[in-house]
Motif scaffolding. Sequence first.
Motif, PDB file in Angstrom:
ATOM      1  N   GLY A 138       0.838  -1.152  -0.022  1.00 29.49           N
ATOM      2  CA  GLY A 138       0.062  -0.097   0.056  1.00 29.49           C
ATOM      3  C   GLY A 138       0.984   1.389   0.120  1.00 29.49           C
ATOM      4  O   GLY A 138       2.136   1.429   0.157  1.00 29.49           O
ATOM      5  N   LEU A 139       0.131   2.240  -0.217  1.00 27.93           N
ATOM      6  CA  LEU A 139       0.749   3.660  -0.152  1.00 27.93           C
ATOM      7  C   LEU A 139      -0.181   4.531   0.687  1.00 27.93           C
ATOM      8  O   LEU A 139      -1.468   4.376   0.844  1.00 27.93           O
ATOM      9  N   SER A 140       0.539   5.607   1.507  1.00 26.20           N
ATOM     10  CA  SER A 140      -0.324   6.473   2.227  1.00 26.20           C
ATOM     11  C   SER A 140      -0.536   7.765   1.842  1.00 26.20           C
ATOM     12  O   SER A 140      -0.950   8.686   2.312  1.00 26.20           O
ATOM     13  N   TYR A 141      -0.703   7.678   0.449  1.00 28.53           N
ATOM     14  CA  TYR A 141      -1.126   8.897  -0.134  1.00 28.53           C
ATOM     15  C   TYR A 141      -2.595   9.267   0.047  1.00 28.53           C
ATOM     16  O   TYR A 141      -3.421   8.393   0.041  1.00 28.53           O
ATOM     17  N   ARG A 142      -2.954  10.515   0.190  1.00 30.84           N
ATOM     18  CA  ARG A 142      -4.507  10.799   0.475  1.00 30.84           C
ATOM     19  C   ARG A 142      -5.237  11.109  -0.907  1.00 30.84           C
ATOM     20  O   ARG A 142      -6.531  11.006  -0.983  1.00 30.84           O
ATOM     21  N   ASP A 143      -4.301  11.363  -1.924  1.00 28.88           N
ATOM     22  CA  ASP A 143      -4.999  11.852  -3.253  1.00 28.88           C
ATOM     23  C   ASP A 143      -3.771  11.426  -4.373  1.00 28.88           C
ATOM     24  O   ASP A 143      -2.858  11.041  -4.056  1.00 28.88           O
ATOM     25  N   PRO A 166      -0.074  -9.715   6.369  1.00 25.21           N
ATOM     26  CA  PRO A 166       0.943  -8.845   6.398  1.00 25.21           C
ATOM     27  C   PRO A 166       1.030  -7.693   5.204  1.00 25.21           C
ATOM     28  O   PRO A 166       0.494  -7.562   4.133  1.00 25.21           O
ATOM     29  N   PHE A 167       1.351  -6.322   5.882  1.00 28.23           N
ATOM     30  CA  PHE A 167       1.270  -5.045   5.102  1.00 28.23           C
ATOM     31  C   PHE A 167       2.571  -4.541   4.924  1.00 28.23           C
ATOM     32  O   PHE A 167       3.462  -4.416   5.916  1.00 28.23           O
ATOM     33  N   ILE A 168       3.001  -4.119   3.472  1.00 29.00           N
ATOM     34  CA  ILE A 168       4.122  -3.543   3.151  1.00 29.00           C
ATOM     35  C   ILE A 168       3.884  -2.191   2.589  1.00 29.00           C
ATOM     36  O   ILE A 168       3.017  -2.103   1.611  1.00 29.00           O
ATOM     37  N   ASP A 169       4.445  -1.069   3.337  1.00 31.04           N
ATOM     38  CA  ASP A 169       4.177   0.186   2.973  1.00 31.04           C
ATOM     39  C   ASP A 169       5.201   0.694   2.004  1.00 31.04           C
ATOM     40  O   ASP A 169       6.540   0.588   2.291  1.00 31.04           O
ATOM     41  N   LEU A 170       4.946   0.737   0.894  1.00 29.16           N
ATOM     42  CA  LEU A 170       5.581   1.244  -0.237  1.00 29.16           C
ATOM     43  C   LEU A 170       6.068   2.797  -0.374  1.00 29.16           C
ATOM     44  O   LEU A 170       6.875   3.095  -1.458  1.00 29.16           O
ATOM     45  N   ARG A 180       8.141   6.027  -9.033  1.00 26.49           N
ATOM     46  CA  ARG A 180       8.559   5.689  -7.684  1.00 26.49           C
ATOM     47  C   ARG A 180       7.790   4.442  -7.381  1.00 26.49           C
ATOM     48  O   ARG A 180       8.344   3.443  -6.719  1.00 26.49           O
ATOM     49  N   LEU A 181       6.464   4.378  -7.527  1.00 28.38           N
ATOM     50  CA  LEU A 181       5.844   3.221  -7.228  1.00 28.38           C
ATOM     51  C   LEU A 181       6.407   1.859  -8.073  1.00 28.38           C
ATOM     52  O   LEU A 181       6.691   0.918  -7.684  1.00 28.38           O
ATOM     53  N   ARG A 197       8.418  -3.136  -8.309  1.00 29.81           N
ATOM     54  CA  ARG A 197       9.517  -4.112  -9.290  1.00 29.81           C
ATOM     55  C   ARG A 197      10.317  -4.797  -8.438  1.00 29.81           C
ATOM     56  O   ARG A 197      10.613  -5.718  -8.314  1.00 29.81           O
ATOM     57  N   ARG A 198      10.879  -4.197  -7.516  1.00 26.81           N
ATOM     58  CA  ARG A 198      11.933  -4.654  -6.562  1.00 26.81           C
ATOM     59  C   ARG A 198      11.379  -5.662  -5.444  1.00 26.81           C
ATOM     60  O   ARG A 198      11.787  -6.758  -5.456  1.00 26.81           O
TER      61      ARG A 198
END
Length: 540
Positions: free
Chosen positions: A99-104, A133-137, A191-192, A197-198
């Motif tokens: 996931g990502l923590s972007y709001r918009d 499990p959660f991975i913040d990208l 960036r994502l 990819r990694r």
Amino acid sequence: MRERFLLPVKWLAGALPGVPELYWRWTHDRLDPYPDFKLDRLAAALPGWSRAVERQSRGLEAEPPKRVAIFAFLHWWIAHAASLGLVLRALGHEVSLFGLSYRDWWVPNEPFYLRQRGAYLRDVMSLGGSTLPFIDLTADRGRGLPTELEQAMAAQSEIDVQYTLQREDLDFGRHEEQAALYSLRLARNRRLAGALRRMLTRERYDALIVPNGSILEFGAAYRVARYLGIPVMTYEFGEQRQRVWLAQDDEVMRHNTDPLWQALGERPLTPSQADRLRELYAARQGGRLWENFARQWQATPPKGSQALRHELGLDPQRPVVLLATNVVGDSLALGRQVFSKGMADWLEQTARFFAERPQVQLVVRVHPGELLSAGQPSVEILESALPELPEHVVVIPPESKLNTYDLMDLASFGLVYTTTVGMEMAMRGVPVIVAGQTHYRGKGFTLDPASWDEYFALIDRQIEGKAPDRLDGTQMELAWRYAHLFFFVFPRPYPWHLRSMWEDLDERPMEAVLTPEGIAPFRETFKALSGDPLRWDDVA
């Protein structure tokens, strides 16, 4: 005064390791959840969901285990993806949520608040324990991208600008707003792509699940998976509750119904299927809600074609051609060009073409969805193409309450880009020329030009009476068969709709779904989402 002092401090603190996160944990008990990034309901639900998975998964027949990754961003999609991931976990799969923590997706993120949201998101997701499990990208910059992925991210970012501004004609050299938004989208997609990819090459995954798959970071994630050769499932929700659209190794918003049509298109409708479709069609025409469809398609009941002809001042001696638009910049229309530059270009060129043919009347029905649009209106496109509107060109604006089905009854033939109106005109026997790459193109009941010359020649043939003025019985039968498959088979059973997720969960809780009886209506859908081949002849 205090906030004016804190702002520069927070900007500086945003670059310091651990400071925003520490500030969040120090203050969050005294702060309301972020109004534009609310996960409070997910936080309340996750512990119970996880307990249900641990307690009830032993009573479910497990699927052959797979390693599945789900990507989501935006708080509503994160909550929905978490529920999906936990069901797959209960069915025996090993699931990770990225996931990502972007709001918009259109405003640059201030590092301090972005990292605070990241801490909030990780704290919420930790309430599910080890079950999901959660991975913040968000902070993962990945590595440089190969040329093919760089090009894919550039193409994706241009689509994102069109979608966000809801206009197709872009000129980054002349419009600073467009250029700035493109730079933001390109940086975020790159960036994502690097981070994803990694992650997807460091660990082996059998499938990646992505909402939508066509726009924003969802589109970027889809393109990364396709580049890496990882099976990717995309899903999205339409107008039916307890139904989901899904696609495998394809963008679900393209509604690729070819495999479905190949499997079932030759089957005649049963009497009960035909009756059900007629009931739906009557509800759509009459502006009524019907079964699990959550929208009304018309604002008013039909008046009758002759009353409408009089209201619009149409000449009864001249044929009427109905052109139905899409919403400019909508994800169902972007990237669907066949010979035009896009929907807007098709509308402009068609209007100019008809301006020189006063022997017919062109009625343009602008999509009512443009009332919610802040982009380039179809009316503006028409005014640019025809500054002085000829008397034989009639524009019906999006706010009009006129019933589109009355217009279909007036039409000698129809012109569409990708809107479903084209399919419904064919169901009434009206010939339809399709200009975009829509799901019902090429199914045997529409005219499907591949070039401007072919498109205009088809129109002239219809005007001059050199082509049939009605579809024959076989073509209408195909249209009805296809409509049945599109409305009732293509959307697969799913317990919780995105827009009504929490209401649906009240009616059908996680614990109820995670029982042999509760999972039965949805098992094939979850199997397909985890990567099992979707066999349409098995699910019809």
